[in-house]
Design an enzyme around this catalytic site. Structure first.
Site, PDB file in Angstrom:
ATOM      1  N   CYS A 113      36.354  23.939  47.438  1.00  0.00           N
ATOM      2  CA  CYS A 113      35.384  24.184  46.362  1.00  0.00           C
ATOM      3  C   CYS A 113      35.206  22.963  45.448  1.00  0.00           C
ATOM      4  O   CYS A 113      34.283  22.930  44.632  1.00  0.00           O
ATOM      5  CB  CYS A 113      35.781  25.400  45.546  1.00  0.00           C
ATOM      6  SG  CYS A 113      35.932  26.886  46.557  1.00  0.00           S
ATOM      7  N   HIS A 246      31.758  24.905  38.955  1.00  0.00           N
ATOM      8  CA  HIS A 246      31.908  25.637  40.206  1.00  0.00           C
ATOM      9  C   HIS A 246      31.819  27.130  39.890  1.00  0.00           C
ATOM     10  O   HIS A 246      32.374  27.601  38.904  1.00  0.00           O
ATOM     11  CB  HIS A 246      33.259  25.296  40.838  1.00  0.00           C
ATOM     12  CG  HIS A 246      33.604  26.173  42.002  1.00  0.00           C
ATOM     13  ND1 HIS A 246      32.711  26.397  43.027  1.00  0.00           N
ATOM     14  CD2 HIS A 246      34.710  26.891  42.291  1.00  0.00           C
ATOM     15  CE1 HIS A 246      33.266  27.220  43.903  1.00  0.00           C
ATOM     16  NE2 HIS A 246      34.473  27.540  43.479  1.00  0.00           N
ATOM     17  N   ASN A 276      30.750  33.016  45.312  1.00  0.00           N
ATOM     18  CA  ASN A 276      31.372  31.692  45.406  1.00  0.00           C
ATOM     19  C   ASN A 276      30.940  31.045  46.726  1.00  0.00           C
ATOM     20  O   ASN A 276      31.361  31.479  47.793  1.00  0.00           O
ATOM     21  CB  ASN A 276      32.891  31.866  45.334  1.00  0.00           C
ATOM     22  CG  ASN A 276      33.644  30.548  45.406  1.00  0.00           C
ATOM     23  OD1 ASN A 276      33.063  29.507  45.703  1.00  0.00           O
ATOM     24  ND2 ASN A 276      34.930  30.604  45.139  1.00  0.00           N
TER      25      ASN A 276
HETATM   26  O1  UT7 Z   1      37.199  28.560  44.252  1.00  0.00           O
HETATM   27  C1  UT7 Z   1      38.374  29.199  43.905  1.00  0.00           C
HETATM   28  C2  UT7 Z   1      38.379  30.528  44.626  1.00  0.00           C
HETATM   29  N1  UT7 Z   1      38.972  31.640  44.040  1.00  0.00           N
HETATM   30  C3  UT7 Z   1      38.937  32.070  42.763  1.00  0.00           C
HETATM   31  O2  UT7 Z   1      38.461  31.453  41.851  1.00  0.00           O
HETATM   32  C4  UT7 Z   1      39.549  33.408  42.491  1.00  0.00           C
HETATM   33  C5  UT7 Z   1      40.368  33.442  41.251  1.00  0.00           C
HETATM   34  N2  UT7 Z   1      40.905  34.770  41.012  1.00  0.00           N
HETATM   35  C6  UT7 Z   1      40.137  35.807  40.635  1.00  0.00           C
HETATM   36  O3  UT7 Z   1      38.954  35.642  40.412  1.00  0.00           O
HETATM   37  C7  UT7 Z   1      40.795  37.153  40.427  1.00  0.00           C
HETATM   38  O4  UT7 Z   1      42.198  37.010  40.536  1.00  0.00           O
HETATM   39  C8  UT7 Z   1      40.305  38.203  41.441  1.00  0.00           C
HETATM   40  C9  UT7 Z   1      38.866  38.570  41.123  1.00  0.00           C
HETATM   41  C10 UT7 Z   1      40.388  37.667  42.868  1.00  0.00           C
HETATM   42  C11 UT7 Z   1      41.138  39.473  41.360  1.00  0.00           C
HETATM   43  O5  UT7 Z   1      41.113  39.979  40.037  1.00  0.00           O
HETATM   44  P1  UT7 Z   1      42.475  40.417  39.346  1.00  0.00           P
HETATM   45  O6  UT7 Z   1      42.112  40.936  38.021  1.00  0.00           O
HETATM   46  O7  UT7 Z   1      43.417  39.261  39.396  1.00  0.00           O
HETATM   47  O8  UT7 Z   1      42.943  41.615  40.267  1.00  0.00           O
HETATM   48  P2  UT7 Z   1      44.306  41.811  41.059  1.00  0.00           P
HETATM   49  O9  UT7 Z   1      44.374  40.898  42.238  1.00  0.00           O
HETATM   50  O10 UT7 Z   1      45.443  41.771  40.081  1.00  0.00           O
HETATM   51  O11 UT7 Z   1      44.148  43.284  41.579  1.00  0.00           O
HETATM   52  C12 UT7 Z   1      44.084  44.406  40.689  1.00  0.00           C
HETATM   53  C13 UT7 Z   1      43.876  45.676  41.494  1.00  0.00           C
HETATM   54  C14 UT7 Z   1      44.838  45.826  42.667  1.00  0.00           C
HETATM   55  O12 UT7 Z   1      45.163  47.177  42.790  1.00  0.00           O
HETATM   56  P3  UT7 Z   1      46.585  47.740  42.287  1.00  0.00           P
HETATM   57  O13 UT7 Z   1      47.604  46.976  43.100  1.00  0.00           O
HETATM   58  O14 UT7 Z   1      46.651  47.420  40.832  1.00  0.00           O
HETATM   59  O15 UT7 Z   1      46.503  49.199  42.607  1.00  0.00           O
HETATM   60  C15 UT7 Z   1      44.014  45.414  43.860  1.00  0.00           C
HETATM   61  O16 UT7 Z   1      44.449  46.017  45.062  1.00  0.00           O
HETATM   62  O17 UT7 Z   1      42.559  45.654  42.054  1.00  0.00           O
HETATM   63  C16 UT7 Z   1      42.664  45.930  43.471  1.00  0.00           C
HETATM   64  N3  UT7 Z   1      41.571  45.223  44.141  1.00  0.00           N
HETATM   65  C17 UT7 Z   1      40.353  45.774  44.315  1.00  0.00           C
HETATM   66  N4  UT7 Z   1      39.847  46.958  43.983  1.00  0.00           N
HETATM   67  C18 UT7 Z   1      38.549  47.201  44.292  1.00  0.00           C
HETATM   68  C19 UT7 Z   1      41.573  43.960  44.659  1.00  0.00           C
HETATM   69  N5  UT7 Z   1      40.371  43.681  45.163  1.00  0.00           N
HETATM   70  C20 UT7 Z   1      39.593  44.777  44.969  1.00  0.00           C
HETATM   71  C21 UT7 Z   1      38.250  45.097  45.261  1.00  0.00           C
HETATM   72  N6  UT7 Z   1      37.777  46.305  44.903  1.00  0.00           N
HETATM   73  N7  UT7 Z   1      37.426  44.212  45.866  1.00  0.00           N
END
Ligand code: UT7
Length: 319
Positions: A113, A246, A276
């Protein structure tokens, strides 16, 4: 030494638009979850017959028309991509051929990225040293093909697209300051570890990400490098007309802007409709901002990107 100045921009999004509701029919997710956590509402997906080079050529053709020059005027092509058409040759060589030209150097830059930051900085160095006078720099990706469409933690985040700029040697600025950094100690938090080996795929072929670790790293690194580039260029945050970051996550963009002390109404945001698009996201946002008239000639822009590697960079320029 000449400046490297953007004289044209162009971009391309594949026709197929996939909404969060479409995704919720494939994996256990919802528009509400995706929009709240990321700001993404939809993304574009390349058609099966469309290769990364096809997206790149569309964006490049538009950038050449916008710059009012011919493909034959180009003496350097750099494509930033992590989703090349094939292992080799470089996608840049395929793009060169599809543009109907030959002879000039053409190569790919792989910094995920941050790829567009690395590619533009490389072209800037070529132009400053006199090795090139008109460079075509493209960020193009078909990230949809790296995704495990059963993994809701990653498949909701990415999209396909391409953006391009033509950089020309110029007495007037131009790129004022560019800075790149990398730290391979963080390679494990965002990677696609699989590779082709002796005719078979060795290792996991899909994109893997520790979302929270990436989030924390990205905000810290982007705020730091953005602040440094503004300061090292002899500017202040108040002098920045537009930030073109980005586009990974609206919350990362907002938090970085807050750290830089730049209001959100000076930030070009495209993540809602594109997701993204990795190396394509910055030139896509730049083209949108110029086409809709927000970014004007003479404006001071701060471009910044970060991605797997980890690799990141920022560029301050006069448009
Ligand atoms: O170019 C660089 C590329 N990447 C990035 O910039 C990504 C950077 N990170 C992020 O943007 C965030 O960390 C995410 C959007 C990927 C995730 O958000 P988060 O607030 O960190 O969520 P999390 O990973 O802590 O997950 C929270 C909950 C989990 O459930 P439990 O374990 O609390 O029951 C996940 O399983 O959300 C669940 N979850 C979803 N639920 C519905 C994860 N993905 C999804 C989904 N839909 N797509």
């Amino acid at each position: 030494m000449p400046y490297a100045r953007i004289i044209g921009t162009g971009s391309y999004l594949p026709a197929r638009r996939m909404t969060n509701d479409d995704l919720s029919k494939i994996v256990d997710t919802s528009d509400e979850w995706i929009a709240t956590r990321t700001g993404i509402r939809a993304r574009h997906i390349a058609a099966p017959e469309e290769q990364t080079s096809d997206l790149a050529v569309q964006a490049a053709t538009r950038a050449l028309a916008n710059a009012d020059i011919q493909a034959t005027d180009i003496d350097l092509i750099i494509v930033a991509t992590s989703t090349p058409d094939m292992t080799f040759p470089a996608t840049a060589c395929i793009v060169q051929n599809k543009l109907g030209i030959s002879g000039c150097p053409a190569f790919d830059v792989q910094a995920v990225c941050a790829g567009f930051m690395y590619a533009v900085t490389t072209a800037h160095a070529y132009i400053q040293s006199g090795l090139a006078t008109k460079a075509l720099v493209i960020g193009a990706e078909t990230f949809s093909r790296l995704l495990d469409w059963q993994d809701r933690r990653t498949c909701v985040l990415f999209g396909d697209g391409a953006g391009a700029v033509v950089l020309s040697a110029s007495d007037a600025p131009g790129i004022i300051h560019a800075k790149l950094q990398a730290d391979g100690a963080y390679s494990h938090i965002l990677s696609t570890p699989g590779k082709l080996s002796s005719g078979v795929i060795e290792g996991a072929p899909y994109l893997h990400m520790d979302g929270q670790a990436v989030y924390k790293f990205a905000v810290k690194a982007l705020a730091k490098i953005g602040t440094e580039v503004i300061k090292e260029a002899g500017y202040t945050a108040a002098q920045i007309d537009w930030v073109i970051p980005h586009q990974a996550n609206y919350r990362i963009i907002e938090s970085t802007a807050r750290h830089l002390d730049i209001p959100m109404d000076k930030v070009i945001v495209t993540v809602a409709e594109q997701g993204n698009t990795s190396a394509a996201s910055i030139p896509l946002a730049l083209d949108q901002g110029t086409q809709d008239g927000r970014i004007q000639r003479g404006d001071t822009l701060l471009l910044e990107g970060i991605g797997g590697g980890f690799a990141w960079g920022a560029i301050l320029l006069k448009y």
